[in-house]
Design a protein around this motif. Structure first.
Motif, PDB file in Angstrom:
ATOM      1  N   LEU A   1       0.834  -1.202   0.000  1.00  0.00           N
ATOM      2  CA  LEU A   1       0.000   0.000   0.000  1.00  0.00           C
ATOM      3  C   LEU A   1       0.871   1.256   0.000  1.00  0.00           C
ATOM      4  N   ARG A   2       1.918   1.242   0.798  1.00  0.00           N
ATOM      5  CA  ARG A   2       2.857   2.371   0.840  1.00  0.00           C
ATOM      6  C   ARG A   2       3.526   2.554  -0.522  1.00  0.00           C
ATOM      7  N   ASN A   3       3.917   1.471  -1.169  1.00  0.00           N
ATOM      8  CA  ASN A   3       4.545   1.555  -2.490  1.00  0.00           C
ATOM      9  C   ASN A   3       3.591   2.161  -3.524  1.00  0.00           C
ATOM     10  N   ILE A   4       2.338   1.724  -3.495  1.00  0.00           N
ATOM     11  CA  ILE A   4       1.340   2.261  -4.427  1.00  0.00           C
ATOM     12  C   ILE A   4       1.158   3.762  -4.206  1.00  0.00           C
ATOM     13  N   ALA A   5       1.022   4.160  -2.935  1.00  0.00           N
ATOM     14  CA  ALA A   5       0.848   5.583  -2.622  1.00  0.00           C
ATOM     15  C   ALA A   5       2.054   6.400  -3.070  1.00  0.00           C
ATOM     16  N   ASN A   6       3.253   5.895  -2.802  1.00  0.00           N
ATOM     17  CA  ASN A   6       4.473   6.610  -3.209  1.00  0.00           C
ATOM     18  C   ASN A   6       4.566   6.749  -4.721  1.00  0.00           C
ATOM     19  N   GLN A   7       4.234   5.694  -5.454  1.00  0.00           N
ATOM     20  CA  GLN A   7       4.288   5.750  -6.917  1.00  0.00           C
ATOM     21  C   GLN A   7       3.321   6.797  -7.453  1.00  0.00           C
ATOM     22  N   ARG A   8       2.120   6.824  -6.911  1.00  0.00           N
ATOM     23  CA  ARG A   8       1.133   7.810  -7.363  1.00  0.00           C
ATOM     24  C   ARG A   8       1.588   9.233  -7.049  1.00  0.00           C
ATOM     25  N   MET A   9       2.115   9.441  -5.851  1.00  0.00           N
ATOM     26  CA  MET A   9       2.555  10.782  -5.465  1.00  0.00           C
ATOM     27  C   MET A   9       3.758  11.240  -6.288  1.00  0.00           C
ATOM     28  N   GLU A  10       4.703  10.338  -6.536  1.00  0.00           N
ATOM     29  CA  GLU A  10       5.881  10.709  -7.320  1.00  0.00           C
ATOM     30  C   GLU A  10       5.505  11.102  -8.746  1.00  0.00           C
ATOM     31  N   ALA A  11       4.542  10.398  -9.329  1.00  0.00           N
ATOM     32  CA  ALA A  11       4.115  10.723 -10.692  1.00  0.00           C
ATOM     33  C   ALA A  11       3.515  12.126 -10.749  1.00  0.00           C
ATOM     34  N   VAL A  12       2.715  12.473  -9.774  1.00  0.00           N
ATOM     35  CA  VAL A  12       2.075  13.791  -9.753  1.00  0.00           C
ATOM     36  C   VAL A  12       3.070  14.860  -9.314  1.00  0.00           C
ATOM     37  N   TYR A  13       4.023  14.492  -8.461  1.00  0.00           N
ATOM     38  CA  TYR A  13       5.023  15.457  -7.995  1.00  0.00           C
ATOM     39  C   TYR A  13       5.767  16.082  -9.175  1.00  0.00           C
ATOM     40  N   GLU A  14       6.179  15.257 -10.110  1.00  0.00           N
ATOM     41  CA  GLU A  14       6.903  15.768 -11.286  1.00  0.00           C
ATOM     42  C   GLU A  14       6.050  16.783 -12.044  1.00  0.00           C
ATOM     43  N   GLU A  15       4.779  16.465 -12.210  1.00  0.00           N
ATOM     44  CA  GLU A  15       3.857  17.363 -12.913  1.00  0.00           C
ATOM     45  C   GLU A  15       3.748  18.710 -12.174  1.00  0.00           C
ATOM     46  N   LEU A  16       3.563  18.654 -10.861  1.00  0.00           N
ATOM     47  CA  LEU A  16       3.421  19.882 -10.083  1.00  0.00           C
ATOM     48  C   LEU A  16       4.740  20.651  -9.984  1.00  0.00           C
ATOM     49  N   GLU A  17       5.834  19.921  -9.918  1.00  0.00           N
ATOM     50  CA  GLU A  17       7.144  20.569  -9.855  1.00  0.00           C
ATOM     51  C   GLU A  17       7.396  21.367 -11.138  1.00  0.00           C
ATOM     52  N   ASP A  18       7.049  20.778 -12.279  1.00  0.00           N
ATOM     53  CA  ASP A  18       7.211  21.495 -13.542  1.00  0.00           C
ATOM     54  C   ASP A  18       6.335  22.741 -13.581  1.00  0.00           C
ATOM     55  N   LYS A  19       5.129  22.637 -13.042  1.00  0.00           N
ATOM     56  CA  LYS A  19       4.228  23.784 -13.004  1.00  0.00           C
ATOM     57  C   LYS A  19       4.792  24.877 -12.095  1.00  0.00           C
ATOM     58  N   ALA A  20       5.326  24.471 -10.966  1.00  0.00           N
ATOM     59  CA  ALA A  20       5.823  25.443  -9.988  1.00  0.00           C
ATOM     60  C   ALA A  20       7.183  26.015 -10.363  1.00  0.00           C
ATOM     61  N   PHE A  21       8.084  25.181 -10.883  1.00  0.00           N
ATOM     62  CA  PHE A  21       9.465  25.619 -11.087  1.00  0.00           C
ATOM     63  C   PHE A  21       9.944  25.503 -12.519  1.00  0.00           C
ATOM     64  N   GLY A  22       9.061  25.113 -13.438  1.00  0.00           N
ATOM     65  CA  GLY A  22       9.468  24.919 -14.824  1.00  0.00           C
ATOM     66  C   GLY A  22      10.120  26.133 -15.435  1.00  0.00           C
ATOM     67  N   TRP A  23       9.755  27.294 -14.964  1.00  0.00           N
ATOM     68  CA  TRP A  23      10.324  28.537 -15.490  1.00  0.00           C
ATOM     69  C   TRP A  23      11.764  28.729 -15.057  1.00  0.00           C
ATOM     70  N   HIS A  24      12.198  28.032 -14.016  1.00  0.00           N
ATOM     71  CA  HIS A  24      13.560  28.209 -13.518  1.00  0.00           C
ATOM     72  C   HIS A  24      14.063  26.866 -12.977  1.00  0.00           C
ATOM     73  N   PRO A  25      14.649  26.026 -13.828  1.00  0.00           N
ATOM     74  CA  PRO A  25      15.034  24.665 -13.438  1.00  0.00           C
ATOM     75  C   PRO A  25      15.936  24.577 -12.213  1.00  0.00           C
ATOM     76  N   SER A  26      16.709  25.598 -11.919  1.00  0.00           N
ATOM     77  CA  SER A  26      17.607  25.508 -10.764  1.00  0.00           C
ATOM     78  C   SER A  26      16.843  25.503  -9.450  1.00  0.00           C
ATOM     79  N   HIS A  27      15.561  25.850  -9.466  1.00  0.00           N
ATOM     80  CA  HIS A  27      14.759  25.847  -8.245  1.00  0.00           C
ATOM     81  C   HIS A  27      14.122  24.494  -7.963  1.00  0.00           C
ATOM     82  N   LYS A  28      14.261  23.553  -8.876  1.00  0.00           N
ATOM     83  CA  LYS A  28      13.647  22.245  -8.656  1.00  0.00           C
ATOM     84  C   LYS A  28      14.316  21.542  -7.477  1.00  0.00           C
TER      85      LYS A  28
END
Length: 73
Positions: A36-63
């Motif tokens: 269950l923990r693995n499933i939750a982590n996989q789902r969160m990591e997939a969305v994290y990348e999407e949100l990280e690009d939205k938040a910091f895509g304009w400046h990659p050094s802030h990732k």
């Protein structure tokens, strides 16, 4: 106000969040906790990348380096 944990100070900014679909747990037992923990982590990591690009895509050094963050846990 955002906390920059690595720098140790706060700053203004925006936060993007996404509420994920619930993970069904009916019928699971203690033996299922790790999977269950693995499933939750996989789902969160997939969305994290999407949100990280939205938040910091304009400046990659802030990732955030996720591997560094995991080392701190």
């Amino acid at each position: 106000c955002l906390l920059d944990a690595l720098a140790g100070h706060t700053r203004s900014g925006k936060v993007w969040i996404k509420v994920l679909e619930p993970i069904p747990t009916q019928g699971l037992t203690e033996e299922d906790v790790e999977e269950l923990r693995n499933i939750a982590n996989q789902r969160m990591e997939a969305v994290y990348e999407e949100l990280e690009d939205k938040a910091f895509g304009w400046h990659p050094s802030h990732k955030v380096n996720c591997e560094h963050v995991r080392e701190l846990e």
